[in-house]
Structure formats: C-alpha cells, structure tokens
Design a protein around this motif. Structure first.
Motif, PDB file in Angstrom:
ATOM      1  N   LEU A 113      -7.475   3.397   6.551  1.00  0.00           N
ATOM      2  CA  LEU A 113      -7.054   2.434   7.575  1.00  0.00           C
ATOM      3  C   LEU A 113      -5.736   2.858   8.214  1.00  0.00           C
ATOM      4  CD1 LEU A 113      -8.015  -0.876   5.733  1.00  0.00           C
ATOM      5  CD2 LEU A 113      -9.107   0.094   7.756  1.00  0.00           C
ATOM      6  N   ALA A 169     -11.070  -5.263   6.111  1.00  0.00           N
ATOM      7  CA  ALA A 169     -10.353  -4.519   5.071  1.00  0.00           C
ATOM      8  C   ALA A 169     -10.973  -4.740   3.692  1.00  0.00           C
ATOM      9  CB  ALA A 169      -8.883  -4.923   5.063  1.00  0.00           C
ATOM     10  N   GLY A 187      -4.368  -3.253   3.251  1.00  0.00           N
ATOM     11  CA  GLY A 187      -5.406  -2.913   4.210  1.00  0.00           C
ATOM     12  C   GLY A 187      -5.492  -3.866   5.376  1.00  0.00           C
ATOM     13  N   ALA A 188      -5.262  -5.160   5.145  1.00  0.00           N
ATOM     14  CA  ALA A 188      -5.367  -6.145   6.227  1.00  0.00           C
ATOM     15  C   ALA A 188      -4.346  -5.910   7.340  1.00  0.00           C
ATOM     16  CB  ALA A 188      -5.232  -7.560   5.659  1.00  0.00           C
ATOM     17  N   SER A 224     -12.128  -2.036   0.908  1.00  0.00           N
ATOM     18  CA  SER A 224     -11.395  -1.931  -0.356  1.00  0.00           C
ATOM     19  C   SER A 224     -12.059  -2.664  -1.507  1.00  0.00           C
ATOM     20  CB  SER A 224      -9.966  -2.469  -0.171  1.00  0.00           C
ATOM     21  OG  SER A 224      -9.989  -3.826   0.210  1.00  0.00           O
ATOM     22  N   CYS A 244      -4.759 -12.698   5.912  1.00  0.00           N
ATOM     23  CA  CYS A 244      -5.127 -12.430   4.524  1.00  0.00           C
ATOM     24  C   CYS A 244      -4.538 -13.482   3.584  1.00  0.00           C
ATOM     25  CB  CYS A 244      -4.654 -11.031   4.137  1.00  0.00           C
ATOM     26  SG  CYS A 244      -5.074 -10.534   2.453  1.00  0.00           S
ATOM     27  N   SER A 247      -9.072   0.848  -3.390  1.00  0.00           N
ATOM     28  CA  SER A 247      -8.108   0.227  -2.485  1.00  0.00           C
ATOM     29  C   SER A 247      -7.172   1.265  -1.883  1.00  0.00           C
ATOM     30  CB  SER A 247      -7.302  -0.842  -3.219  1.00  0.00           C
ATOM     31  OG  SER A 247      -8.142  -1.874  -3.687  1.00  0.00           O
ATOM     32  N   ALA A 305      -6.881   2.081   2.027  1.00  0.00           N
ATOM     33  CA  ALA A 305      -5.603   1.955   2.729  1.00  0.00           C
ATOM     34  C   ALA A 305      -5.259   3.248   3.466  1.00  0.00           C
ATOM     35  CB  ALA A 305      -4.499   1.591   1.742  1.00  0.00           C
ATOM     36  N   PRO A 318      -6.720  -7.574   0.077  1.00  0.00           N
ATOM     37  CA  PRO A 318      -6.322  -6.403   0.879  1.00  0.00           C
ATOM     38  C   PRO A 318      -4.974  -6.613   1.554  1.00  0.00           C
ATOM     39  CG  PRO A 318      -7.922  -7.700   2.094  1.00  0.00           C
ATOM     40  CD  PRO A 318      -7.773  -8.370   0.744  1.00  0.00           C
ATOM     41  N   THR A 362      -5.441  -2.840   9.293  1.00  0.00           N
ATOM     42  CA  THR A 362      -6.591  -3.142  10.145  1.00  0.00           C
ATOM     43  C   THR A 362      -6.172  -3.959  11.350  1.00  0.00           C
ATOM     44  OG1 THR A 362      -7.970  -3.154   8.152  1.00  0.00           O
ATOM     45  CG2 THR A 362      -8.918  -4.081  10.157  1.00  0.00           C
TER      46      THR A 362
END
Length: 700
Positions: free
Chosen positions: A385, A638, A651-652, A642, A448, A378, A382, A648, A655
């Motif tokens: 991203l 994401a 990450g979301a 991850s 998310c 993850s 991250a 995520p 993204t």
C-alpha cells in the motif's frame, strides 16, 4: 411513534380544518409590510391597488396552492413507499428518489436550457423513474435500517453526478442553489398547472393501489391467494411514486423528510386500512409543508428562511425516533445486534479460541536484548500500500491538462526545464499532492478507528455526521472572516467534528451498542447539516457560493504546504497514539465483562479512540473538505489485504492517501478545460461501494 386515534372521521375533520386555517394564514401572511387587513379588503373588492393585486394574486396564491399540491404529493409518495417496502423509514428524500429527480432537472437545464414547469417535469420524471425502480429492486434485499443506508448510497452517487455538472456550469449552479432549497417563493401559476395532471394521475393510481397494498402487507403468497398480483402492484406503485415525486421536485425542488413525517402522521388511523392512510398522508403532507412555508416567511422578516431547512429540523429528530422504535428494531436484521445476542457467551468463546491451533502469521525480530513479533501479512500489505500511495502521488505529479509531457514533468520535478514547468510541478502540483496524501491518510485512519469503535464497517465520519460538523464550523469561520479563505480556518474543523460526534453519540446512547440505528442517527444529523450548508450557499453571492460549494463537496484545488503541515503534524502524533491503544481497541470486539477481565477500561478506551478519530477527521476536512467515502473504503480495502485478524491502522491511512490523490488526479484530467473536485469523484464511485458493503454484510 404516534398515538393512534380511535375516531378516524375526527382526525380527517381536524386535519381539514387545520389545512383551511393554514390556507387563510398563507394568503394573509408574508415577509413584506402588507397587513392582513389590506389583503382582506382586496379579496372583498374594497380596494383595487395594483401592488396588492401582484402580491396576492401573483405571489401568495400560487405558492399557497403549490404548497398544498407538493405537500400532498410527497406525503402520499412517502406512504406508498413505506407500504410497498414494508419499511417505516422509507421516504423519497431518504431513498434517493428526490436526488434522481433533481439530477434529471439539472440535466435538462444543462443540455436543453429547460426553464418551464413542463420541461422540469419531463426531466424529473426520467430521473425519478430510474431511481424508484432501483429502490424497489433492492428494497426486498435489505432490512429497514439498511435500506435507508442503501438510499444514502444511491443519493450520494446521484448528488455527485449533479455536483460534477454544476461545477462545470456556473450559470446552472446559480439557478440550482436556490431551487435545491425547496423554496416555494416566486413559483408561477403556470408551473403549478403544468404538473397538476401528473399529480392527479399519481393520486388516482395511489387510490387504485390501496386494496392490493393492503393484501401485499400480509405477504406475497397471501396477496396471490386473495387474487392480487404483487408484481403488478409494485409496478403501479413505482409509476405513482415517480409521478408524484417528480412533479413535486419540478415545482419546488427536492424537499426531504416530508414523506417520512406524513407517513407516520397517517398512522394515527387505527388498523391496517391503507386507503384512509393514503388520504391522511396527503392531508398531513399538505399541512406540514404549508405550515413550514408560512413560518419561513415570518421567522426571519424581511427575509425568508429555507423551507427544506425548517422541515429538516423537524424531520431529523423524527427519523432518529423512528430508527430507535421497537418496530424498526424488531425487523432490523442487524448483523451487529445478532452478534451482540450471541456475544453473551464471549468468555467461553475466548477460552475456546485460546486452545484452537492457528497458523503463525508472525516472525520474531531480535535486536540485542529486545525482540518483537512482526506480522507477516500485515507488513507485506503495508509495504504494498505504501508503494501504491507513492505511485498515485507520482502519477498525480506527472498528469495534467497542460501541454507538458510526463517526461518533462519528471524533469521539472528534478529542477530541470523552463521556469513555467518547474513552477507548475514544484509549486502547484507537488504541494497539492502532499496535501492530498495527508488528508487521505487522516481520513483513512479516522475511518478505521470509528469502524472499530462501533464494530460496524459503515460507522465512518462521513456517515456519522462528524464530517458535516467540521464543514459547518469551518464554513462559519470563513464566512465571518472577510479576508481569509476557508481552508485557512482548518483549526475549527476538529472543534466542529467534536460537537457533532458528541451530539450523535449522546442521541444514540453511546458507541458500539446501537448497530445500524447508531449510523441512521448520524445520517439524520448529516442531512440536517447539509440543509444548513445549502442555505449558506443561497444566502451568499455567486462568487462566494461557488467557492464554498467547491470546497463543501471536497476539493484540493489551491492546497499547499501551509494547510498540509497541521495534518502531517497531527498524523505524526496521532498515528503512534492509535497504535498504542490498538490492543485495547481489539478487546472491544468482545463484551464489556471480557474487556474488564482482560484489564482494560472500555469506557476510557472508547473516549480516547473517539477523540483520536474526531481530531483526524476535522484536520482532514480543514484541508480538502468532506471528501466522501474515503473513510469507509480505505479500512475495508486495507483489511482485505492485511487480513481481519488485526486492525489496519497502518494500511488504512496508506490506502486513504492513495484514494484521495487518485480521485484528485482523475478529477483534474477527465474533464477537458475544467476540473471536477476529488470529493465529487469519490461520491460517484463511493455509492456503489457502499451498496457492495451492505450486500457483503448481508452475505456474511
């Protein structure tokens, strides 16, 4: 949904009598001040007033005939689609057929200057034929509820292409914004006569397909054993639906929900006799549309209400009721429902997983007396991203249609160059990029949270009606204000999103328990809100309507630091809050009993997550409008990077930020001399992504 009646002749008799009564009412009623007595005197030849002749012969008679013809065509086409796909939710508007025909008409207006009914019909036929073929091709691959979502994906892509054409041609938009409402006002008789042969041919083909469709309802093997050819039957239905829907769109514009209403009213005929249902569906469609047209003339005198809005007010609740029915639930093929049935053994599953050896994905970090476990995959995802979002932002700053090169733009970013170059980069592009990054991050995080809340990858703010609720709130505040622009009313976005979310969740019975029915409920609310938005576009002047349309499809034009600041502050507060509830949110993947056993209150957790997601979506829409599919794509992409073990939540948003800025950059540079809004770009690309998501859910 509807109670079956035991006497079909009585049904047809009552329906015919009701249609005749509405026909008479339509001829006698209008938004003007002409009384019914004056109309009767004119029809009986007692008066020869030229004004009466214009109103009765030129205005009311063509629109009455158009309502009957268009209603019958859409009713029969909806019934045919429901029969051939064996899906009670199938309808030309919901499956994107109307959007395909509308795109064809817009292409005809832009490329050839089409104005006549025959020209409209020719272009609408091409768009409807292509869309109907795609619908029937994918129809066998999806369950009842998933097919509606596939239709929404197809419609989103087609509507995105239409919006791109309209943004580039204000003259076509001025013509389109009235036609898209499905109005029957001002339809000339020659347009009705021009499409009459196509509708007649479609009705004849529908009648000939009645027996093969009845056999097809028993299965392809049974149909072949009875001497029918399923492939030929589907081709015939494709042609019939294309002729009927294209002709209807060419006359009155895209009117949604009518096929759904007519098809279910036709089920009042008992048994599986397709022929009587086809006839009754045409009769029901004519009655519903003519009744809505009469009501549209009198409900807002001396103005007219949009016919499509009135039908959507009725059709939305019907769609929700049908989606919640036992017939749809029995054939839903809902992956979530299957998981729920299997989830009764969640306690055993959790206990078994405790002793299953898994490879370690974390490494300990110690700082004095404090320590923490950092997830490796993850964290790497991250970081990647974050680099991607920075690269997208830098590309957006350097790219444009001006004569300035990328090197000059980079120098201007450092404050080196001419005054015009520095102003373009530092005062126009850079603030716009910051606004896009903030809006995209908020949409990604909101998507998310809603996906985790409903345990469904399709449960995003734009699919659940949350975005449209924020759009209506901001649009209403902007229209009531005479000085401020729309995005200056960003604070009303979360309020409207909250109202829409509460409505959807209350109707569907809660979150995380209804699977795809939950999403179809949001889709119905979204469609109804979209009809309200289109009505606002028609009721305003061209300049105001153009500004509203550009914002309502999702645009970052003119955005800067003042509108990005509230979203940035919201992210700074809400992202840590989301991380704080992430562990409790992960427990929601199991049953209610397991969640309580692990020390969490599922209801409180859902309420907190819902509030976070709604506020984030409302803030994002306040900046850029409803930029479609970002909230869907960002968490899915994401999670691919991850891994599925963790949400995520970092990450979301990264993204989403990259997607919005990239879409805005593409929209700025792809059209020479113009600009395509970021929401149009994401709509065109997001439809195929939604189809891929549906297919991947099916394979999983």
């Amino acid at each position: 949904m509807f109670t079956q009646l035991r006497h079909p002749p009585l049904v047809f008799g009552l329906g015919t009598a009701g249609l005749v009564a509405l026909l008479a009412t339509s001829m006698l009623t209008g938004a003007g001040r002409i009384s019914p007595e004056q109309v009767v005197d004119y029809l009986l030849g007692a008066t020869g007033d030229a004004h009466l002749e214009m109103v009765v012969t030129t205005l009311r008679l063509p629109r009455t005939l158009a309502a009957i013809v268009v209603g019958a065509a859409l009713g029969v086409s909806g019934m045919l689609l429901q029969a051939v796909t064996r899906n009670p939710l199938a309808e030309t508007g919901l499956l994107g057929v109307n959007s395909g025909a509308a795109l064809g008409v817009v292409l005809g207006i832009v490329w050839t200057g089409a104005q006549t009914g025959g020209a409209y019909l020719a272009w609408a036929l091409g768009g409807a034929l292509l869309t109907t073929g795609v619908v029937l091709l994918i129809g066998s691959r999806f369950s009842s509820l998933k097919l509606i979502l596939a239709g929404a994906a197809l419609s989103a892509t087609l509507t995105g292409i239409t919006s791109a054409l309209l943004v580039a041609d204000p003259g076509t938009f001025d013509q389109y914004r009235f036609w898209v409402l499905g109005s029957l006002a001002g339809i000339p008789m020659d347009r009705v006569l021009a499409v009459a042969p196509a509708i007649l041919a479609g009705l004849v083909m529908a009648a000939l397909a009645a027996r093969p469709l009845a056999a097809l309802s028993l299965g392809d093997d049974v149909a072949v054993a009875l001497g029918h050819r399923p492939g030929r039957t589907r081709v015939a239905v494709t042609v019939a639906v294309t002729l009927l829907s294209a002709a209807a769109v060419a006359v009155a514009g895209p009117i949604g929900f009518l096929g759904l209403l007519a098809g279910h009213l036709a089920k009042t005929v008992p048994g599986d006799r397709v022929g009587p249902r086809i006839v009754l569906s045409g009769l029901a469609g004519a009655i519903v549309l003519l009744g809505a047209d009469v009501l549209a003339r009198v409900v807002m005198r001396p103005y007219e209400a949009p016919v499509s809005l009135l039908i959507a007010i009725v059709g939305g609740p019907v769609l929700i009721a049908v989606a919640r029915s036992r017939a749809v639930a029995a054939g839903a093929g809902d992956l979530f429902a299957e998981k729920t049935r299997r989830g009764r053994g969640s306690r055993a599953l959790l206990a078994r997983d405790r002793f299953r050896p898994r490879p370690s994905d974390t490494f300990p970090v110690r700082l004095g007396a404090c320590s923490a476990l950092v997830p490796v995959r993850s964290s790497l995802a991250a970081a990647a991203l974050a680099a991607l979002a920075c690269a997208a932002g830098l590309a957006a700053i350097l790219a444009g249609q001006s004569a300035m090169t990328a090197g000059q733009a980079l120098e201007a970013l450092r404050g080196i160059g001419t005054g015009g170059q520095i102003m373009l980069v530092q005062e126009i592009r850079l603030p716009r990029v910051v606004a896009g990054l903030a809006a995209g991050a908020a949409l990604g995080l909101s998507g998310c949270l809603t996906q985790a809340l409903a345990r469904n990858r399709l449960a995003t703010p734009d699919m659940l009606g949350v975005n449209q609720g924020a759009v209506i709130a901001i649009m209403s505040a902007g229209l009531l204000s005479s000085t401020a622009t729309l995005f200056e009313h960003w604070w009303t976005g979360p309020l409207g999103a909250l109202v829409a979310a509460v409505a959807v969740f209350a109707i569907s019975g809660g979150t995380g328990t209804q699977g795809y029915r939950f999403i179809v409920t949001g889709l119905a609310v979204t469609t109804l809100a979209g009809a309200v938005t289109q009505s606002a576009l028609a009721w305003n002047g061209l300049s105001a309507a153009t500004a509203i349309h550009s914002w309502s499809v999702g645009s970052l034009a003119g955005r800067g630091y003042p509108v990005a600041l509230p979203v940035a502050v919201g992210l700074a507060v809400l992202l840590p809050a989301a991380l704080a509830v992430s562990r409790r949110l992960a427990v929601l993947r199991f049953s209610e009993d397991v969640g309580v056993g692990l020390g969490t209150n599922p209801r409180t957790t859902r309420s907190a997550v819902l509030a976070l997601a709604v506020v984030l979506a409302g803030l994002a829409i306040g900046i850029g409008g409803p930029i479609a599919f970002v909230a869907l794509a960002a968490p899915v992409l994401a999670a691919r990077l991850s891994g599925s073990a963790r949400l995520p939540l970092v990450g979301a948003p990264l993204t989403g930020a990259a997607l919005v800025v990239a879409a805005d950059t593409v929209g700025r540079v792809i059209a020479s001399g113009g600009e395509i809004p970021a929401g149009v770009v994401t709509s065109i690309l997001g439809g195929p992504f939604l189809l891929w998501t549906l297919l991947s859910d099916r394979r999983s």
